[in-house]
Design a protein around this motif. Structure first.
Motif, short mmCIF file in Angstrom:
data_model
loop_
_atom_site.label_atom_id
_atom_site.label_comp_id
_atom_site.label_asym_id
_atom_site.label_seq_id
_atom_site.Cartn_x
_atom_site.Cartn_y
_atom_site.Cartn_z
N ILE A 166 35.29 13.34 -26.83
CA ILE A 166 35.32 13.61 -28.26
C ILE A 166 33.93 13.50 -28.87
O ILE A 166 33.47 14.39 -29.58
CB ILE A 166 36.30 12.67 -28.98
CG1 ILE A 166 37.73 12.98 -28.53
CG2 ILE A 166 36.17 12.80 -30.49
CD1 ILE A 166 38.77 12.07 -29.09
N ILE A 167 33.23 12.42 -28.59
CA ILE A 167 31.95 12.18 -29.24
C ILE A 167 30.87 13.11 -28.71
O ILE A 167 30.12 13.71 -29.49
CB ILE A 167 31.55 10.70 -29.09
CG1 ILE A 167 32.53 9.86 -29.91
CG2 ILE A 167 30.12 10.47 -29.51
CD1 ILE A 167 32.33 8.38 -29.81
N VAL A 168 30.77 13.26 -27.41
CA VAL A 168 29.70 14.09 -26.83
C VAL A 168 29.78 15.55 -27.30
O VAL A 168 28.78 16.11 -27.75
CB VAL A 168 29.68 13.97 -25.29
CG1 VAL A 168 28.75 14.99 -24.67
CG2 VAL A 168 29.28 12.56 -24.89
N PRO A 169 30.95 16.21 -27.26
CA PRO A 169 30.98 17.62 -27.70
C PRO A 169 30.74 17.83 -29.19
O PRO A 169 30.33 18.90 -29.60
CB PRO A 169 32.40 18.09 -27.33
CG PRO A 169 32.90 17.12 -26.34
CD PRO A 169 32.22 15.83 -26.63
N THR A 170 30.98 16.81 -30.00
CA THR A 170 30.82 16.97 -31.44
C THR A 170 29.54 16.35 -31.98
O THR A 170 29.34 16.31 -33.19
CB THR A 170 32.03 16.35 -32.18
OG1 THR A 170 32.09 14.95 -31.88
CG2 THR A 170 33.32 17.02 -31.79
N ALA A 171 28.66 15.86 -31.10
CA ALA A 171 27.46 15.16 -31.54
C ALA A 171 26.53 16.05 -32.36
O ALA A 171 25.92 15.58 -33.32
CB ALA A 171 26.71 14.58 -30.34
N ASP A 172 26.41 17.34 -32.02
CA ASP A 172 25.50 18.19 -32.79
C ASP A 172 26.00 18.43 -34.20
O ASP A 172 25.22 18.36 -35.16
CB ASP A 172 25.24 19.51 -32.06
CG ASP A 172 26.51 20.29 -31.78
OD1 ASP A 172 27.60 19.71 -31.84
OD2 ASP A 172 26.40 21.50 -31.52
#
Length: 157
Positions: A35-41
């Motif tokens: 969840i966090i890694v793909p939405t970090a940008d």
């Protein structure tokens, strides 16, 4: 003085708590990964930073793991329950700071949260072995142990 059966009950509850904490840590680890890694940008842009800051957000966990791996490796050789409790608290706090960064509109809080998560995320690899050995001693087979951890990984995804 405790009897042998009372000691066995205490050991079982102690190991059961370790199992629960490890499953919670695995869930939070999967939340971090899926969840966090793909939405970090998008998250970085919403806080007013450039989209390329997402590399710093994601990479901060790996940097923290480099510094904590030696310490946690030595600590978990002596005990696995205390490092597990510590990592559970810090992983929860790191994810909480990451979530609060949006409300606080603070990239610094976001990075501190990610550093905390990275600092303690490494420990769950060291405590899997004692917990797996306990489950096998309790007459769980390898398939049942793998299935329990897989279900938590799927829930975190």
């Amino acid at each position: 003085m405790q009897s042998g059966s009372e000691d066995l009950v205490d050991d079982q509850s102690y190991h059961f708590m370790s199992l629960i904490l490890n499953l919670v840590n695995t869930f939070l680890y999967m939340v971090n990964t899926y969840i966090i890694v793909p939405t970090a940008d998008d998250y970085a842009v919403s806080l007013g930073a450039a989209a390329t800051v997402c590399g710093v957000i994601i990479g901060s966990m790996a940097v923290a793991q480099v510094f904590s791996s030696v310490y946690f490796s030595a600590w978990s050789n002596r005990s696995y329950f205390r490092p597990l409790v510590f990592s559970s608290i810090m992983l929860f706090a790191g994810n909480l700071l990451y979530a609060l960064a949006y409300d606080l509109n603070s990239l610094t809080v976001l990075l501190i949260g990610r550093l905390l998560c990275g600092y303690v995320e490494f420990i769950f690899l060291f405590v899997l072995n004692p917990i797996t050995q306990y489950l096998l001693l309790m007459n769980y087979n390898h398939v049942e142990v793998g299935l329990q951890f897989s279900m938590v990984n799927i829930a975190g995804s």
